[in-house]
Design a protein around this motif. Sequence first.
Motif, mmCIF file in Angstrom:
data_model
loop_
_atom_site.group_PDB
_atom_site.id
_atom_site.type_symbol
_atom_site.label_atom_id
_atom_site.label_comp_id
_atom_site.label_asym_id
_atom_site.label_seq_id
_atom_site.Cartn_x
_atom_site.Cartn_y
_atom_site.Cartn_z
ATOM 1 N N LEU A 34 25.079 -6.763 -9.778
ATOM 2 C CA LEU A 34 24.444 -8.014 -9.366
ATOM 3 C C LEU A 34 24.673 -9.175 -10.327
ATOM 4 O O LEU A 34 24.204 -10.285 -10.079
ATOM 5 C CB LEU A 34 22.933 -7.790 -9.192
ATOM 6 C CG LEU A 34 22.544 -6.762 -8.108
ATOM 7 C CD1 LEU A 34 21.024 -6.554 -8.092
ATOM 8 C CD2 LEU A 34 23.029 -7.194 -6.728
ATOM 9 N N PRO A 139 22.739 -14.653 -3.915
ATOM 10 C CA PRO A 139 23.288 -13.386 -4.405
ATOM 11 C C PRO A 139 22.748 -13.028 -5.798
ATOM 12 O O PRO A 139 22.650 -13.880 -6.681
ATOM 13 C CB PRO A 139 24.789 -13.652 -4.432
ATOM 14 C CG PRO A 139 25.004 -14.610 -3.310
ATOM 15 C CD PRO A 139 23.807 -15.529 -3.376
ATOM 16 N N GLY A 140 22.355 -11.764 -5.947
ATOM 17 C CA GLY A 140 21.835 -11.278 -7.210
ATOM 18 C C GLY A 140 20.340 -11.408 -7.362
ATOM 19 O O GLY A 140 19.792 -11.046 -8.404
ATOM 20 N N GLY A 210 19.992 -9.826 -2.474
ATOM 21 C CA GLY A 210 21.096 -10.524 -1.843
ATOM 22 C C GLY A 210 22.418 -10.281 -2.550
ATOM 23 O O GLY A 210 22.471 -10.159 -3.777
ATOM 24 N N VAL A 211 23.484 -10.210 -1.767
ATOM 25 C CA VAL A 211 24.850 -10.105 -2.288
ATOM 26 C C VAL A 211 25.753 -11.010 -1.459
ATOM 27 O O VAL A 211 25.431 -11.363 -0.326
ATOM 28 C CB VAL A 211 25.378 -8.644 -2.236
ATOM 29 C CG1 VAL A 211 24.601 -7.749 -3.187
ATOM 30 C CG2 VAL A 211 25.337 -8.091 -0.823
ATOM 31 N N ALA A 212 26.884 -11.377 -2.018
ATOM 32 C CA ALA A 212 27.819 -12.225 -1.289
ATOM 33 C C ALA A 212 28.600 -11.436 -0.257
ATOM 34 O O ALA A 212 28.959 -11.973 0.808
ATOM 35 C CB ALA A 212 28.782 -12.901 -2.274
ATOM 36 N N ASP A 213 28.856 -10.156 -0.516
ATOM 37 C CA ASP A 213 29.665 -9.313 0.363
ATOM 38 C C ASP A 213 29.091 -7.901 0.310
ATOM 39 O O ASP A 213 29.240 -7.205 -0.691
ATOM 40 C CB ASP A 213 31.119 -9.341 -0.116
ATOM 41 C CG ASP A 213 32.067 -8.552 0.779
ATOM 42 O OD1 ASP A 213 31.654 -7.518 1.345
ATOM 43 O OD2 ASP A 213 33.240 -8.958 0.907
ATOM 44 N N THR A 214 28.442 -7.492 1.392
ATOM 45 C CA THR A 214 27.771 -6.187 1.405
ATOM 46 C C THR A 214 28.744 -5.036 1.241
ATOM 47 O O THR A 214 28.479 -4.075 0.502
ATOM 48 C CB THR A 214 26.966 -6.021 2.707
ATOM 49 O OG1 THR A 214 25.921 -7.009 2.712
ATOM 50 C CG2 THR A 214 26.354 -4.635 2.826
ATOM 51 N N ALA A 217 29.773 -4.808 -2.268
ATOM 52 C CA ALA A 217 28.661 -4.323 -3.092
ATOM 53 C C ALA A 217 28.499 -2.810 -2.951
ATOM 54 O O ALA A 217 28.261 -2.105 -3.935
ATOM 55 C CB ALA A 217 27.371 -5.031 -2.701
ATOM 56 N N VAL A 253 20.892 -3.793 -0.121
ATOM 57 C CA VAL A 253 21.700 -4.983 -0.354
ATOM 58 C C VAL A 253 21.926 -5.663 0.998
ATOM 59 O O VAL A 253 22.147 -4.988 2.010
ATOM 60 C CB VAL A 253 23.029 -4.660 -1.046
ATOM 61 C CG1 VAL A 253 22.808 -4.225 -2.479
ATOM 62 C CG2 VAL A 253 23.842 -3.600 -0.304
ATOM 63 N N SER A 255 23.708 -9.356 2.831
ATOM 64 C CA SER A 255 24.542 -10.524 2.578
ATOM 65 C C SER A 255 23.741 -11.817 2.757
ATOM 66 O O SER A 255 22.955 -11.956 3.691
ATOM 67 C CB SER A 255 25.752 -10.529 3.520
ATOM 68 O OG SER A 255 25.328 -10.542 4.876
ATOM 69 N N THR A 258 26.221 -17.984 -0.441
ATOM 70 C CA THR A 258 26.282 -18.353 -1.854
ATOM 71 C C THR A 258 25.923 -19.824 -2.022
ATOM 72 O O THR A 258 25.927 -20.592 -1.073
ATOM 73 C CB THR A 258 27.691 -18.108 -2.398
ATOM 74 O OG1 THR A 258 28.646 -18.815 -1.607
ATOM 75 C CG2 THR A 258 28.019 -16.635 -2.352
#
Length: 258
Positions: A34, A139-140, A210-214, A217, A253, A255, A258
């Motif tokens: 993250l 994200p993170g 949250g993540v930018a790309d599940t 991740a 996680v 998406s 960003t």
Amino acid sequence: MVFRDTPWPEGTPSWVDVMVPDVSRAVAFYRALLGWRFEDQGEEYGHYQIATVEGRSAAALGPKPPDLADVPSTWTTYLAVTDVDKSAAKITEAGGTLLIPPGDVGESGRMALAADPAGAVFGLWQAKENPGLQIANVPGTLVWNECMTSDFEGGKAFYGEVFGYRLEDMSGDGFSYVTLNVGDRPVGGLGALPADAPESAVSHWATYFGVADTDAAVAKVRELGGTLFGEPHDSPYGRMAQVADDQGARFTVISVET
């Protein structure tokens, strides 16, 4: 993106942390997954590690007490309250249990740990100098919290009575779910454990980061020695997957932009 430097409204998830056997290992895992940076709170606080994103508090890791060595590591959701002692009294009056009574955390705030009548564990946070989360919904960072319970009707009554949530029904074919609203804003959810859930499934509060790309991740989780529970899938709120870190603490996680 949400920035916050003042106390969160009553009932809002305002902090998350996890107690693990090996803090250094957890720091390495979440830094790689993250992008967290960490601020060691020193020996006085057991080297509790506050994770930051863009220099703002996002979560924390801490050492598991020896007497809890056999208890699985889990992410704990803390709900904001204006008076932790009064909220603790409401919890017991509504049939919940206090696991750790109200106590001060230096000048940062006052906290308690409790379980609802179905056994789902959560914390209370009364902010003083520390509001809790200072960044969310990127994200993170924390994106969502929900209680999945074996007693859906009882859960609605308990959380409505203790925190005054307005419940908005989101149930559909084969599932029961409400959002926990503070005013007109959903701050969390309450859902019934699925009928086909294994017998080992227990009522719990779940944490979403949250993540930018599940998919990326999930691949990183596997690379770092974590676990995937079911393949990533799309939802109306973003692509998501339930995973666990390399010490067994589960989270989801999802998406986010960003």
